[in-house]
Design a protein around this motif. Sequence first.
Motif, PDB file in Angstrom:
ATOM      1  N   CYS A  79     -17.127   4.634  49.368  1.00  0.00           N
ATOM      2  CA  CYS A  79     -18.017   3.781  48.578  1.00  0.00           C
ATOM      3  C   CYS A  79     -18.221   2.443  49.292  1.00  0.00           C
ATOM      4  CB  CYS A  79     -17.391   3.582  47.209  1.00  0.00           C
ATOM      5  SG  CYS A  79     -18.156   2.318  46.208  1.00  0.00           S
ATOM      6  N   ASN A  80     -19.447   1.932  49.294  1.00  0.00           N
ATOM      7  CA  ASN A  80     -19.727   0.693  50.031  1.00  0.00           C
ATOM      8  C   ASN A  80     -19.089  -0.549  49.406  1.00  0.00           C
ATOM      9  OD1 ASN A  80     -21.464   0.248  47.834  1.00  0.00           O
ATOM     10  ND2 ASN A  80     -23.241   1.011  48.955  1.00  0.00           N
ATOM     11  N   ASP A  81     -18.562  -0.425  48.189  1.00  0.00           N
ATOM     12  CA  ASP A  81     -17.858  -1.553  47.585  1.00  0.00           C
ATOM     13  C   ASP A  81     -16.551  -1.881  48.307  1.00  0.00           C
ATOM     14  OD1 ASP A  81     -19.797  -1.907  45.740  1.00  0.00           O
ATOM     15  OD2 ASP A  81     -18.542  -1.612  43.975  1.00  0.00           O
ATOM     16  N   LEU A  99     -16.220  -2.262  51.462  1.00  0.00           N
ATOM     17  CA  LEU A  99     -16.478  -2.979  52.713  1.00  0.00           C
ATOM     18  C   LEU A  99     -16.011  -4.434  52.661  1.00  0.00           C
ATOM     19  CD1 LEU A  99     -19.972  -1.531  53.684  1.00  0.00           C
ATOM     20  CD2 LEU A  99     -17.749  -1.060  54.730  1.00  0.00           C
ATOM     21  N   GLU A 155     -19.124   0.565  58.164  1.00  0.00           N
ATOM     22  CA  GLU A 155     -20.260   0.660  57.236  1.00  0.00           C
ATOM     23  C   GLU A 155     -20.816   2.084  57.203  1.00  0.00           C
ATOM     24  OE1 GLU A 155     -23.210  -2.269  57.933  1.00  0.00           O
ATOM     25  OE2 GLU A 155     -21.826  -3.965  57.763  1.00  0.00           O
ATOM     26  N   ALA A 158     -18.544   4.115  54.859  1.00  0.00           N
ATOM     27  CA  ALA A 158     -18.625   3.702  53.447  1.00  0.00           C
ATOM     28  C   ALA A 158     -20.075   3.426  53.088  1.00  0.00           C
ATOM     29  CB  ALA A 158     -17.762   2.455  53.211  1.00  0.00           C
ATOM     30  N   ALA A 159     -20.883   4.467  53.177  1.00  0.00           N
ATOM     31  CA  ALA A 159     -22.325   4.285  52.996  1.00  0.00           C
ATOM     32  C   ALA A 159     -22.813   4.601  51.593  1.00  0.00           C
ATOM     33  CB  ALA A 159     -23.080   5.163  54.002  1.00  0.00           C
ATOM     34  N   ASP A 162     -23.358   4.632  47.506  1.00  0.00           N
ATOM     35  CA  ASP A 162     -23.335   3.704  46.373  1.00  0.00           C
ATOM     36  C   ASP A 162     -22.174   4.077  45.459  1.00  0.00           C
ATOM     37  OD1 ASP A 162     -25.537   2.330  47.248  1.00  0.00           O
ATOM     38  OD2 ASP A 162     -26.953   3.597  46.157  1.00  0.00           O
TER      39      ASP A 162
END
Length: 324
Positions: free
Chosen positions: A195-197, A199, A233, A236-237, A239
């Motif tokens: 999950c991108n959160d 990052l 990134e 962890a792409a 949403d």
Amino acid sequence: MMGPVLAACLLIILSTAWISQANGATCKKDGGVCTCNDQTKNVDCSSKGLTAIPSNIPVDTDRLVLNYNKLRELEPTVFHRLTKLRLLYLNDNKLQALPAGVFDQLVELDELHLQYNELKSLPQGIFDKLTKLSILQLSENKLQSLPHGVFDKLTELKELSLQINQLRRVPEGAFDKLQNIKDLRLEENPWDCTCNDILYMAKWLKKKQDEGLGGVDTAGCEEGGKAVLEITEEEAAEDCVYPNTTTAIPTTIITTLASSNDDDIPELPVPQENFQKFLGYQEPDHLPTQPQCLMSISGYLGLMMSLVLTSAAILYVIHFLKKA
């Protein structure tokens, strides 16, 4: 004339004893369960099977030990008189939640130990008044998330333990104000590295590793075992969508349902727990435990005995006054 005098003395003694019992004496020297040290202002109430915090802990206490008890909840104002408290040990209890503002008067607090409890969440601003805190222990709980800005006021914090919880991410900027942090423990949480959160946390940990912060490499991804600080990134792409996220109903469905006849609307199954939440029903957190019941019964019997003895003393005084 000695009879009435003796009776009056007896009445005073019994009344004093009853008031002391009603207040709940704290220290062993006063008949209570805790151990107090006047020289060091320490109060030790550990391993006493307590289900509630004693009500008359000395106001000048600077070290309060309440670990290894059976505390499930705290009164919102239970610590409000203890403004000189520097060390507070609440670890190894059964705390499931913290009331908002419970620590607000502990402005001198240096260490707060809350590990080995059952906390699932933290109230917004729960640590905001603890600006002198240097050690915060939250490990071995059931924390699923952290409120935004929960550590923002803890600029003096040196040690933060969050290991062995159920955290999947932290809010953006969660650690930015921890200017003096020396040791951060994050291991054994199910960090979601798809999950991108994640990052924000990955970049912050990488930066702090270069600065020599201890413990930053202990946070590992739930899948694959890779260190969080190594996540890119590209990895962890996605949403972030979690089970507790509310998804809006498409407007096309709402329009279709509104234009349909009642007979055409299909009956949608509603989970029982959701229906209960809609009605405002909640299961009780816990039922009274056996020690709680025994303590309540013994307290009631003690109070009744005090009242009986006090009444007898009053009748004794009246009897002798009549004879006089």
